[in-house]
Write a protein that holds these residues in place. Structure first.
Motif, PDB file in Angstrom:
ATOM      1  N   ARG A 120       2.297  14.567 -42.254  1.00  0.00           N
ATOM      2  CA  ARG A 120       1.110  14.118 -43.000  1.00  0.00           C
ATOM      3  C   ARG A 120       0.648  12.755 -42.496  1.00  0.00           C
ATOM      4  O   ARG A 120      -0.543  12.524 -42.308  1.00  0.00           O
ATOM      5  CB  ARG A 120       1.422  14.048 -44.499  1.00  0.00           C
ATOM      6  N   LEU A 121       1.598  11.863 -42.261  1.00  0.00           N
ATOM      7  CA  LEU A 121       1.250  10.544 -41.747  1.00  0.00           C
ATOM      8  C   LEU A 121       0.655  10.639 -40.345  1.00  0.00           C
ATOM      9  O   LEU A 121      -0.364   9.996 -40.049  1.00  0.00           O
ATOM     10  CB  LEU A 121       2.487   9.650 -41.732  1.00  0.00           C
ATOM     11  N   LEU A 122       1.257  11.460 -39.486  1.00  0.00           N
ATOM     12  CA  LEU A 122       0.741  11.614 -38.126  1.00  0.00           C
ATOM     13  C   LEU A 122      -0.652  12.227 -38.132  1.00  0.00           C
ATOM     14  O   LEU A 122      -1.551  11.779 -37.408  1.00  0.00           O
ATOM     15  CB  LEU A 122       1.704  12.491 -37.318  1.00  0.00           C
ATOM     16  N   GLY A 123      -0.865  13.255 -38.967  1.00  0.00           N
ATOM     17  CA  GLY A 123      -2.188  13.865 -39.055  1.00  0.00           C
ATOM     18  C   GLY A 123      -3.230  12.895 -39.579  1.00  0.00           C
ATOM     19  O   GLY A 123      -4.389  12.901 -39.126  1.00  0.00           O
ATOM     20  N   THR A 124      -2.834  12.025 -40.506  1.00  0.00           N
ATOM     21  CA  THR A 124      -3.767  11.018 -41.044  1.00  0.00           C
ATOM     22  C   THR A 124      -4.147  10.005 -39.983  1.00  0.00           C
ATOM     23  O   THR A 124      -5.321   9.626 -39.850  1.00  0.00           O
ATOM     24  CB  THR A 124      -3.142  10.305 -42.251  1.00  0.00           C
ATOM     25  N   VAL A 125      -3.174   9.548 -39.205  1.00  0.00           N
ATOM     26  CA  VAL A 125      -3.451   8.575 -38.136  1.00  0.00           C
ATOM     27  C   VAL A 125      -4.413   9.178 -37.111  1.00  0.00           C
ATOM     28  O   VAL A 125      -5.390   8.542 -36.696  1.00  0.00           O
ATOM     29  CB  VAL A 125      -2.137   8.136 -37.463  1.00  0.00           C
ATOM     30  N   ILE A 126      -4.144  10.411 -36.706  1.00  0.00           N
ATOM     31  CA  ILE A 126      -5.028  11.069 -35.734  1.00  0.00           C
ATOM     32  C   ILE A 126      -6.421  11.272 -36.329  1.00  0.00           C
ATOM     33  O   ILE A 126      -7.438  11.036 -35.664  1.00  0.00           O
ATOM     34  CB  ILE A 126      -4.418  12.415 -35.304  1.00  0.00           C
ATOM     35  N   GLY A 127      -6.483  11.699 -37.593  1.00  0.00           N
ATOM     36  CA  GLY A 127      -7.780  11.906 -38.239  1.00  0.00           C
ATOM     37  C   GLY A 127      -8.567  10.616 -38.388  1.00  0.00           C
ATOM     38  O   GLY A 127      -9.787  10.600 -38.192  1.00  0.00           O
ATOM     39  N   CYS A 128      -7.889   9.508 -38.738  1.00  0.00           N
ATOM     40  CA  CYS A 128      -8.577   8.218 -38.859  1.00  0.00           C
ATOM     41  C   CYS A 128      -9.120   7.756 -37.509  1.00  0.00           C
ATOM     42  O   CYS A 128     -10.253   7.254 -37.418  1.00  0.00           O
ATOM     43  CB  CYS A 128      -7.621   7.176 -39.433  1.00  0.00           C
ATOM     44  N   ALA A 129      -8.318   7.927 -36.460  1.00  0.00           N
ATOM     45  CA  ALA A 129      -8.785   7.553 -35.116  1.00  0.00           C
ATOM     46  C   ALA A 129      -9.988   8.399 -34.708  1.00  0.00           C
ATOM     47  O   ALA A 129     -10.969   7.882 -34.139  1.00  0.00           O
ATOM     48  CB  ALA A 129      -7.651   7.724 -34.112  1.00  0.00           C
ATOM     49  N   ALA A 130      -9.947   9.705 -35.014  1.00  0.00           N
ATOM     50  CA  ALA A 130     -11.082  10.576 -34.693  1.00  0.00           C
ATOM     51  C   ALA A 130     -12.317  10.183 -35.497  1.00  0.00           C
ATOM     52  O   ALA A 130     -13.446  10.212 -34.970  1.00  0.00           O
ATOM     53  CB  ALA A 130     -10.716  12.033 -34.974  1.00  0.00           C
ATOM     54  N   SER A 131     -12.133   9.792 -36.753  1.00  0.00           N
ATOM     55  CA  SER A 131     -13.267   9.376 -37.591  1.00  0.00           C
ATOM     56  C   SER A 131     -13.968   8.164 -36.989  1.00  0.00           C
ATOM     57  O   SER A 131     -15.203   8.122 -36.878  1.00  0.00           O
ATOM     58  CB  SER A 131     -12.780   9.044 -39.007  1.00  0.00           C
ATOM     59  N   ILE A 132     -13.182   7.175 -36.610  1.00  0.00           N
ATOM     60  CA  ILE A 132     -13.763   5.954 -36.022  1.00  0.00           C
ATOM     61  C   ILE A 132     -14.476   6.272 -34.715  1.00  0.00           C
ATOM     62  O   ILE A 132     -15.581   5.771 -34.448  1.00  0.00           O
ATOM     63  CB  ILE A 132     -12.652   4.908 -35.817  1.00  0.00           C
ATOM     64  N   ALA A 133     -13.872   7.141 -33.891  1.00  0.00           N
ATOM     65  CA  ALA A 133     -14.483   7.487 -32.602  1.00  0.00           C
ATOM     66  C   ALA A 133     -15.776   8.274 -32.789  1.00  0.00           C
ATOM     67  O   ALA A 133     -16.790   7.995 -32.132  1.00  0.00           O
ATOM     68  CB  ALA A 133     -13.486   8.291 -31.772  1.00  0.00           C
ATOM     69  N   ILE A 134     -15.780   9.257 -33.688  1.00  0.00           N
ATOM     70  CA  ILE A 134     -16.975  10.090 -33.895  1.00  0.00           C
ATOM     71  C   ILE A 134     -18.131   9.258 -34.420  1.00  0.00           C
ATOM     72  O   ILE A 134     -19.263   9.348 -33.932  1.00  0.00           O
ATOM     73  CB  ILE A 134     -16.652  11.255 -34.848  1.00  0.00           C
ATOM     74  N   VAL A 135     -17.852   8.414 -35.414  1.00  0.00           N
ATOM     75  CA  VAL A 135     -18.925   7.580 -35.976  1.00  0.00           C
ATOM     76  C   VAL A 135     -19.387   6.547 -34.967  1.00  0.00           C
ATOM     77  O   VAL A 135     -20.593   6.283 -34.818  1.00  0.00           O
ATOM     78  CB  VAL A 135     -18.447   6.903 -37.274  1.00  0.00           C
ATOM     79  N   GLY A 136     -18.449   5.963 -34.228  1.00  0.00           N
ATOM     80  CA  GLY A 136     -18.832   4.957 -33.235  1.00  0.00           C
ATOM     81  C   GLY A 136     -19.695   5.516 -32.118  1.00  0.00           C
ATOM     82  O   GLY A 136     -20.580   4.833 -31.603  1.00  0.00           O
ATOM     83  N   LEU A 137     -19.473   6.768 -31.753  1.00  0.00           N
ATOM     84  CA  LEU A 137     -20.213   7.362 -30.643  1.00  0.00           C
ATOM     85  C   LEU A 137     -21.534   7.990 -31.074  1.00  0.00           C
ATOM     86  O   LEU A 137     -22.527   7.935 -30.337  1.00  0.00           O
ATOM     87  CB  LEU A 137     -19.347   8.429 -29.955  1.00  0.00           C
ATOM     88  N   PHE A 138     -21.587   8.593 -32.266  1.00  0.00           N
ATOM     89  CA  PHE A 138     -22.731   9.424 -32.629  1.00  0.00           C
ATOM     90  C   PHE A 138     -23.451   8.983 -33.894  1.00  0.00           C
ATOM     91  O   PHE A 138     -24.263   9.737 -34.425  1.00  0.00           O
ATOM     92  CB  PHE A 138     -22.268  10.885 -32.815  1.00  0.00           C
ATOM     93  N   THR A 139     -23.173   7.793 -34.400  1.00  0.00           N
ATOM     94  CA  THR A 139     -23.763   7.406 -35.672  1.00  0.00           C
ATOM     95  C   THR A 139     -25.283   7.275 -35.620  1.00  0.00           C
ATOM     96  O   THR A 139     -25.962   7.383 -36.641  1.00  0.00           O
ATOM     97  CB  THR A 139     -23.144   6.076 -36.149  1.00  0.00           C
TER      98      THR A 139
END
Length: 289
Positions: free
Chosen positions: A52-71
């Protein structure tokens, strides 16, 4: 049951107290983490907590990357989210147990972090770190309460299931030697029960210091039971008294002895004399579909 309920309640209260004391933005995430990790045995809890912790870390990193690239572009943002969800579903279909759960957490984290902050993308980083911190608090609360209250281990249940399957497969082999044939549907059901133990066996590694050894012993027992099952099925098609039947019978007795040794190693918390691997068939075509 009452001890399990008390442990869960105490961990939830501690997680909420610490979250409010730290003034986290999403204290409910820590309580939800405790509820999700509310499993009676220690090994299953800690394995799920790690993924759960690993999935959260990966999901948070993906969230920041997606918003940073396509906001700045709504169409590309929607496409990025769709691709990410597709990748997570694909990975979840390839994996099993808590590893598949980890891939699902990647989707949920992006949904909670990105979709709730589309109008204020500058707060994405704070939201991601806040959710991660709340989940860490929940995991630590569960681990603390489990250690404090000496939560039971899971390996006795795995051992009992393997012993029961060993007894049933040995009985099946004895009937096969006597010339009896087991219906294919019943044989398939027996094999299914056996292979479904794989995620439980993997989870034993996180249970205690002897966890990796017990996991290896249980895995060796499972693989040798599968070998016993396959040998028994082959023996059904061999002519009685033939050299082939004699060879198969000797192989069956050898695997029967190995299973006994593996179960003894599991009970004692020791590594088996011969470790076995249990690979999983992964259909990329089905996962992609």
């Amino acid at each position: 049951a009452w001890a399990f309920a008390l442990r869960s309640w105490l961990a939830l209260v501690i997680a909420l107290y610490v979250s409010f004391w730290l003034q986290l933005d999403a204290p409910y995430s820590s309580a939800l983490t405790v509820a999700i990790l509310a499993i009676p045995t220690r090994g299953q809890t800690m394995e799920r907590a790690g993924f759960r912790l690993l999935g959260t870390v990966i999901g948070c990193a993906a969230s920041i990357a997606i918003v940073g690239l396509f906001t700045q572009t709504q169409v590309l943002l929607l496409a990025g989210l769709a691709v990410w969800i597709g990748v997570c579903v694909y990975v979840a279909a390839l994996l099993d147990g808590n590893r598949a759960y980890m891939a699902g957490i990647g989707v949920i984290t992006v949904a909670l972090v990105v979709l709730e902050h589309l109008d204020d993308p500058q707060d994405i980083f704070d939201a991601a770190t806040g959710r991660g911190a709340a989940i860490v608090v929940g995991i630590l609360a569960v681990a603390f309460v489990n250690d404090l209250s000496a939560a039971p281990d899971y390996y006795p249940q795995v051992l009992a299931k393997l012993c029961d399957l060993h007894r049933r497969i040995a009985g099946y082999a004895e009937r096969s030697v006597g010339g009896e044939t087991l219906p294919a549907t019943m044989a398939a059901g027996l094999l299914r029960e056996l292979t479904l133990l794989r995620p439980d066996i993997t989870g034993l590694a996180a249970e205690s210091s002897a966890g990796p050894a017990r996991s290896a012993a249980a895995r060796a027992a499972m693989v040798n039971l599968v070998a016993m099952f396959a040998t028994t099925r082959a023996l059904e098609g061999a002519a009685a008294g033939s050299p082939c039947a004699s060879t198969l019978t000797d192989e069956l007795l050898c695997k029967h002895t190995e299973v006994h040794e593996n179960l003894a190693a599991l009970r004692a918390g020791e590594r088996p004399a011969r470790e076995r691997h249990a690979p999983v068939y992964r259909s990329r075509r089905i996962a992609l579909a």
